[in-house]
Scaffold this active site. Structure first.
Site, PDB file in Angstrom:
ATOM      1  N   ILE A  63       1.200  -2.079   4.945  1.00 11.92           N
ATOM      2  CA  ILE A  63       1.086  -1.508   3.604  1.00 11.92           C
ATOM      3  C   ILE A  63       2.327  -2.006   2.857  1.00 11.92           C
ATOM      4  CG2 ILE A  63       2.156   0.645   4.426  1.00 11.92           C
ATOM      5  CD1 ILE A  63       0.673   2.199   2.328  1.00 11.92           C
ATOM      6  N   SER A  64       2.144  -2.519   1.638  1.00  9.46           N
ATOM      7  CA  SER A  64       3.241  -3.167   0.918  1.00  9.46           C
ATOM      8  C   SER A  64       4.329  -2.166   0.533  1.00  9.46           C
ATOM      9  CB  SER A  64       2.711  -3.830  -0.347  1.00  9.46           C
ATOM     10  OG  SER A  64       1.633  -4.679  -0.047  1.00  9.46           O
ATOM     11  N   GLN A  65       5.518  -2.712   0.277  1.00 11.59           N
ATOM     12  CA  GLN A  65       6.633  -1.929  -0.273  1.00 11.59           C
ATOM     13  C   GLN A  65       6.159  -1.268  -1.581  1.00 11.59           C
ATOM     14  OE1 GLN A  65       9.505  -4.604  -1.814  1.00 11.59           O
ATOM     15  NE2 GLN A  65      11.172  -3.133  -1.880  1.00 11.59           N
TER      16      GLN A  65
END
Ligand code: SAH
Length: 221
Positions: A63-65
């Site tokens: 899951i992206s920053q």
């Protein structure tokens, strides 16, 4: 942590990681304050869900920053009537942010396990304006095209041509383009005078694996 405590941590995330770095779109900031990001990561990582880095979600994916999610979302310039395509459903978190801001969200992942889990979380949180399907997102979703906005949340060696073709006039496509270790956030805008590109900075994503992305094989990092 209680939901109230999560909400407090989430607001601090938006203040300290996102607003200070220059994301100014009030609708995007409000969506980031609303969506319970912890629900999209494994329970063992809930206490890290609002930290300033990506997290593993299984199948070698992340899951992206939070800041990158906000930056990409702002770059799409969404209106609440827009129909949006996302390539790389992953946890479903970015899809939830898009569902807060647009009319319809279509999201594709190549991995059935992630698509299934994302669908469950999004439904449990009450989202109804989304569809998730399994397949090669570099081909787009021709049956539902054209889209007002398309977001690719995996790194590609090139801008996948079918996605440009599936943009509506005035539509925006945001995609990380580069090698497997670092990419440039690239925005393509379809105008009456052709496709215009601009570049929004560096980023690092897992690979987009498909016909118009990477060919697959080899380690993820
Ligand atoms: N947007 C996600 C994070 C995406 S991680 C979130 O909010 O959690 C990148 C995702 O892209 C992975 O789930 C990976 O399986 C998917 N992916 C890679 N290549 C793809 C392709 N060609 N089509 C669809 N999904 C792809």
């Amino acid at each position: 942590m209680s939901e109230d405590e999560f909400s407090g941590v989430r607001n601090r995330m938006v203040d300290a990681q996102i607003e200070v770095r220059g994301v100014a779109d009030l609708r995007v900031l409000a969506a980031m304050r609303r969506v319970p990001r912890h629900r999209f990561v494994p329970p063992a990582l809930w206490d890290q869900a609002y930290n300033d880095y990506p997290l593993p979600i299984g199948d070698d994916q992340t899951i992206s920053q939070p800041y990158i999610v906000a930056l990409m979302t702002e770059a799409l310039e969404l209106k609440d009537t827009d129909r949006v395509l996302e390539i790389g459903t992953g946890s479903g978190y970015q899809a939830a942010i898009l569902a807060e801001l647009a009319a319809e969200v279509y999201s594709i992942d190549r991995l059935a396990s992630l698509a299934e889990q994302a669908r469950k979380v999004l439904a449990a949180l009450g989202y109804k304006n989304f569809q998730v399907r399994v397949g090669d997102g570099t081909l787009g979703w021709p049956e539902e095209a054209p889209f007002d906005a398309i977001l690719v949340t995996a790194g590609s060696p090139q801008v996948p041509r079918p996605l440009v073709e599936q943009l509506a006039l005035g539509g925006r496509l945001v995609v990380p383009v580069g090698d497997r270790f670092s990419q440039t956030l690239t925005r393509a805008r379809k105008t009456g005078e052709g496709v215009k590109f601009d570049y929004l900075g560096g980023c690092r994503f897992v690979r987009l694996i498909g016909k118009y992305g990477w060919q697959g094989g080899g380690p993820e990092y």
